[in-house]
Design a protein around this motif. Structure first.
Motif, PDB file in Angstrom:
ATOM      1  N   ASN A 127      17.077  15.536  -4.799  1.00 32.12           N
ATOM      2  CA  ASN A 127      17.622  17.282  -5.827  1.00 32.12           C
ATOM      3  C   ASN A 127      16.629  17.213  -6.583  1.00 32.12           C
ATOM      4  OD1 ASN A 127      19.729  18.939  -5.540  1.00 32.12           O
ATOM      5  ND2 ASN A 127      20.243  18.385  -8.090  1.00 32.12           N
ATOM      6  N   LYS A 128      15.431  17.283  -5.720  1.00 34.45           N
ATOM      7  CA  LYS A 128      14.281  18.567  -7.001  1.00 34.45           C
ATOM      8  C   LYS A 128      13.113  18.216  -5.582  1.00 34.45           C
ATOM      9  CE  LYS A 128      13.207  14.333  -9.777  1.00 34.45           C
ATOM     10  NZ  LYS A 128      12.886  13.327 -11.208  1.00 34.45           N
ATOM     11  N   TYR A 129      11.836  18.873  -6.627  1.00 37.50           N
ATOM     12  CA  TYR A 129      10.590  19.612  -5.460  1.00 37.50           C
ATOM     13  C   TYR A 129       9.842  17.834  -5.249  1.00 37.50           C
ATOM     14  CZ  TYR A 129      12.088  24.138  -4.359  1.00 37.50           C
ATOM     15  OH  TYR A 129      12.997  24.733  -3.700  1.00 37.50           O
ATOM     16  N   GLN A 130       9.207  17.791  -4.686  1.00 35.24           N
ATOM     17  CA  GLN A 130       8.569  16.469  -3.991  1.00 35.24           C
ATOM     18  C   GLN A 130       6.934  17.598  -3.948  1.00 35.24           C
ATOM     19  OE1 GLN A 130      10.076  13.874  -1.902  1.00 35.24           O
ATOM     20  NE2 GLN A 130       9.257  13.729  -0.671  1.00 35.24           N
ATOM     21  N   ALA A 131       5.405  16.986  -3.777  1.00 34.50           N
ATOM     22  CA  ALA A 131       4.381  17.264  -2.616  1.00 34.50           C
ATOM     23  C   ALA A 131       4.582  16.513  -1.463  1.00 34.50           C
ATOM     24  CB  ALA A 131       2.985  17.541  -4.091  1.00 34.50           C
ATOM     25  N   SER A 132       4.109  17.700  -0.324  1.00 36.76           N
ATOM     26  CA  SER A 132       3.539  17.067   0.897  1.00 36.76           C
ATOM     27  C   SER A 132       2.430  17.956   1.037  1.00 36.76           C
ATOM     28  CB  SER A 132       5.213  17.764   1.987  1.00 36.76           C
ATOM     29  OG  SER A 132       4.761  18.989   1.822  1.00 36.76           O
ATOM     30  N   ASN A 133       1.477  17.656   2.119  1.00 35.49           N
ATOM     31  CA  ASN A 133       0.372  18.134   2.370  1.00 35.49           C
ATOM     32  C   ASN A 133      -0.429  18.294   1.660  1.00 35.49           C
ATOM     33  OD1 ASN A 133      -1.679  18.416   5.025  1.00 35.49           O
ATOM     34  ND2 ASN A 133      -0.758  20.469   4.522  1.00 35.49           N
ATOM     35  N   VAL A 154       5.396  17.617 -10.637  1.00 34.52           N
ATOM     36  CA  VAL A 154       6.246  17.433  -9.294  1.00 34.52           C
ATOM     37  C   VAL A 154       5.500  16.357  -8.989  1.00 34.52           C
ATOM     38  CG1 VAL A 154       5.691  18.775  -6.184  1.00 34.52           C
ATOM     39  CG2 VAL A 154       5.364  19.774  -8.486  1.00 34.52           C
ATOM     40  N   PHE A 155       6.118  15.294  -8.032  1.00 32.78           N
ATOM     41  CA  PHE A 155       6.029  13.887  -7.000  1.00 32.78           C
ATOM     42  C   PHE A 155       5.339  13.787  -6.461  1.00 32.78           C
ATOM     43  CE2 PHE A 155       7.651  11.416  -4.465  1.00 32.78           C
ATOM     44  CZ  PHE A 155       7.196   9.335  -5.042  1.00 32.78           C
ATOM     45  N   VAL A 156       4.453  12.967  -6.082  1.00 30.16           N
ATOM     46  CA  VAL A 156       3.828  12.991  -5.178  1.00 30.16           C
ATOM     47  C   VAL A 156       3.468  11.359  -4.351  1.00 30.16           C
ATOM     48  CG1 VAL A 156       1.588  13.019  -6.358  1.00 30.16           C
ATOM     49  CG2 VAL A 156       1.419  13.835  -3.727  1.00 30.16           C
ATOM     50  N   HIS A 157       3.483  11.097  -3.219  1.00 27.15           N
ATOM     51  CA  HIS A 157       3.553   9.728  -2.960  1.00 27.15           C
ATOM     52  C   HIS A 157       2.413   9.936  -1.868  1.00 27.15           C
ATOM     53  CE1 HIS A 157       4.610   5.978  -0.326  1.00 27.15           C
ATOM     54  NE2 HIS A 157       5.282   6.203  -1.341  1.00 27.15           N
ATOM     55  N   ARG A 158       1.954   8.471  -1.960  1.00 29.57           N
ATOM     56  CA  ARG A 158       0.293   8.319  -1.373  1.00 29.57           C
ATOM     57  C   ARG A 158       0.997   8.686   0.890  1.00 29.57           C
ATOM     58  NH1 ARG A 158      -1.491   2.536  -1.558  1.00 29.57           N
ATOM     59  NH2 ARG A 158      -2.008   2.851  -3.441  1.00 29.57           N
ATOM     60  N   THR A 159       1.111   8.580   0.426  1.00 26.46           N
ATOM     61  CA  THR A 159       1.587   8.850   2.223  1.00 26.46           C
ATOM     62  C   THR A 159       1.765  10.268   2.255  1.00 26.46           C
ATOM     63  OG1 THR A 159       4.396   8.977   2.014  1.00 26.46           O
ATOM     64  CG2 THR A 159       3.239   6.790   2.541  1.00 26.46           C
ATOM     65  N   GLU A 161       0.691  -1.278   0.102  1.00 26.66           N
ATOM     66  CA  GLU A 161       0.212  -0.135   0.164  1.00 26.66           C
ATOM     67  C   GLU A 161       0.439   1.297   0.059  1.00 26.66           C
ATOM     68  OE1 GLU A 161      -3.586  -1.766  -0.347  1.00 26.66           O
ATOM     69  OE2 GLU A 161      -3.332   0.059   0.053  1.00 26.66           O
ATOM     70  N   ASP A 162       2.290   1.022   0.572  1.00 23.73           N
ATOM     71  CA  ASP A 162       3.112   2.306   0.491  1.00 23.73           C
ATOM     72  C   ASP A 162       3.831   2.670  -0.770  1.00 23.73           C
ATOM     73  OD1 ASP A 162       2.107   3.010   2.841  1.00 23.73           O
ATOM     74  OD2 ASP A 162       3.952   2.029   3.489  1.00 23.73           O
ATOM     75  N   LYS A 163       3.734   1.931  -2.136  1.00 20.12           N
ATOM     76  CA  LYS A 163       4.340   2.166  -3.178  1.00 20.12           C
ATOM     77  C   LYS A 163       3.593   2.700  -3.604  1.00 20.12           C
ATOM     78  CE  LYS A 163       6.440  -1.849  -2.544  1.00 20.12           C
ATOM     79  NZ  LYS A 163       7.317  -3.541  -3.194  1.00 20.12           N
ATOM     80  N   GLY A 164       1.861   3.723  -3.865  1.00 16.50           N
ATOM     81  CA  GLY A 164       1.281   4.811  -4.714  1.00 16.50           C
ATOM     82  C   GLY A 164       2.240   5.763  -4.816  1.00 16.50           C
ATOM     83  N   PHE A 165       1.864   5.944  -6.332  1.00 14.59           N
ATOM     84  CA  PHE A 165       2.893   7.943  -6.667  1.00 14.59           C
ATOM     85  C   PHE A 165       2.039   8.297  -7.603  1.00 14.59           C
ATOM     86  CE2 PHE A 165       5.447   4.944  -8.614  1.00 14.59           C
ATOM     87  CZ  PHE A 165       5.632   5.105  -9.754  1.00 14.59           C
ATOM     88  N   GLY A 166       2.230   9.152  -7.755  1.00 20.62           N
ATOM     89  CA  GLY A 166       1.274   9.668  -8.637  1.00 20.62           C
ATOM     90  C   GLY A 166       2.609  11.522  -8.696  1.00 20.62           C
ATOM     91  N   PHE A 167       2.211  11.659 -10.113  1.00 21.90           N
ATOM     92  CA  PHE A 167       2.544  13.542 -10.592  1.00 21.90           C
ATOM     93  C   PHE A 167       1.605  14.126 -10.896  1.00 21.90           C
ATOM     94  CE2 PHE A 167       7.389  12.472 -10.728  1.00 21.90           C
ATOM     95  CZ  PHE A 167       7.088  10.437 -10.907  1.00 21.90           C
ATOM     96  N   VAL A 168       1.884  15.724 -10.290  1.00 20.68           N
ATOM     97  CA  VAL A 168       0.763  16.704 -10.598  1.00 20.68           C
ATOM     98  C   VAL A 168       1.566  17.565 -11.381  1.00 20.68           C
ATOM     99  CG1 VAL A 168      -0.887  16.107  -8.008  1.00 20.68           C
ATOM    100  CG2 VAL A 168       1.351  17.320  -8.034  1.00 20.68           C
ATOM    101  N   ILE A 169       0.603  18.059 -11.780  1.00 19.40           N
ATOM    102  CA  ILE A 169       1.351  19.458 -13.294  1.00 19.40           C
ATOM    103  C   ILE A 169       1.033  21.009 -12.111  1.00 19.40           C
ATOM    104  CG2 ILE A 169       2.111  20.281 -15.579  1.00 19.40           C
ATOM    105  CD1 ILE A 169       1.156  17.712 -16.071  1.00 19.40           C
ATOM    106  N   PRO A 170       1.526  21.460 -12.333  1.00 18.79           N
ATOM    107  CA  PRO A 170       0.839  22.971 -11.702  1.00 18.79           C
ATOM    108  C   PRO A 170       1.101  23.636 -12.030  1.00 18.79           C
ATOM    109  CG  PRO A 170       3.299  22.663 -10.784  1.00 18.79           C
ATOM    110  CD  PRO A 170       2.760  21.580 -11.804  1.00 18.79           C
ATOM    111  N   ALA A 171      -0.669  24.322 -11.961  1.00 11.17           N
ATOM    112  CA  ALA A 171      -1.460  25.354 -13.649  1.00 11.17           C
ATOM    113  C   ALA A 171       0.198  26.484 -14.429  1.00 11.17           C
ATOM    114  CB  ALA A 171      -2.317  25.816 -12.708  1.00 11.17           C
ATOM    115  N   VAL A 172       0.820  27.030 -12.911  1.00 10.36           N
ATOM    116  CA  VAL A 172       1.567  27.366 -14.053  1.00 10.36           C
ATOM    117  C   VAL A 172       2.796  26.738 -13.269  1.00 10.36           C
ATOM    118  CG1 VAL A 172       2.377  29.934 -13.236  1.00 10.36           C
ATOM    119  CG2 VAL A 172      -0.093  29.653 -13.563  1.00 10.36           C
ATOM    120  N   ALA A 173       3.649  26.290 -14.194  1.00 11.28           N
ATOM    121  CA  ALA A 173       4.746  25.592 -13.339  1.00 11.28           C
ATOM    122  C   ALA A 173       6.387  26.872 -13.413  1.00 11.28           C
ATOM    123  CB  ALA A 173       4.868  24.486 -14.574  1.00 11.28           C
TER     124      ALA A 173
END
Length: 99
Positions: free
Chosen positions: A51-57, A21-26, A1-13
């Protein structure tokens, strides 16, 4: 269950994010799955290992189905009732749910 991930594309990159931006299920703060086409909000957090940003919260995730119930059938007008792809959300490995 902790292996889920995805990417969001900001409206303004911005130049700092590199586009998506990488986002993990956790890091899903209010649910257990992302729904394609749904607007989400998140905080950028620097990942020194990658060496890059990821999404949190990440806010805007769908809640888990109630125990003993099946997920809702796919909705939307796309093939086989699927929602049309969103140019702002790419999900890989996270469970997809219908709205």
């Amino acid at each position: 269950e902790d292996k889920g991930f995805g990417f969001v594309i900001p409206a303004v990159a911005g130049p700092d994010t590199g586009g998506d931006v990488f986002v993990h299920r956790t890091n899903l703060a209010d649910g257990t799955a992302l729904v394609a086409g749904t607007t989400v909000t998140y905080e950028l957090q620097w990942n020194s290992q990658k060496n890059k940003y990821q999404a949190s919260n990440c806010m805007g995730a769908a809640p888990a189905p109630a125990p003993g119930t099946a997920a809702a059938p796919p909705a939307g007008g796309g093939p086989l009732g699927r929602n049309e792809p969103s140019p702002n959300l790419f999900v890989a490995g996270l469970p997809l749910t219908s709205k």
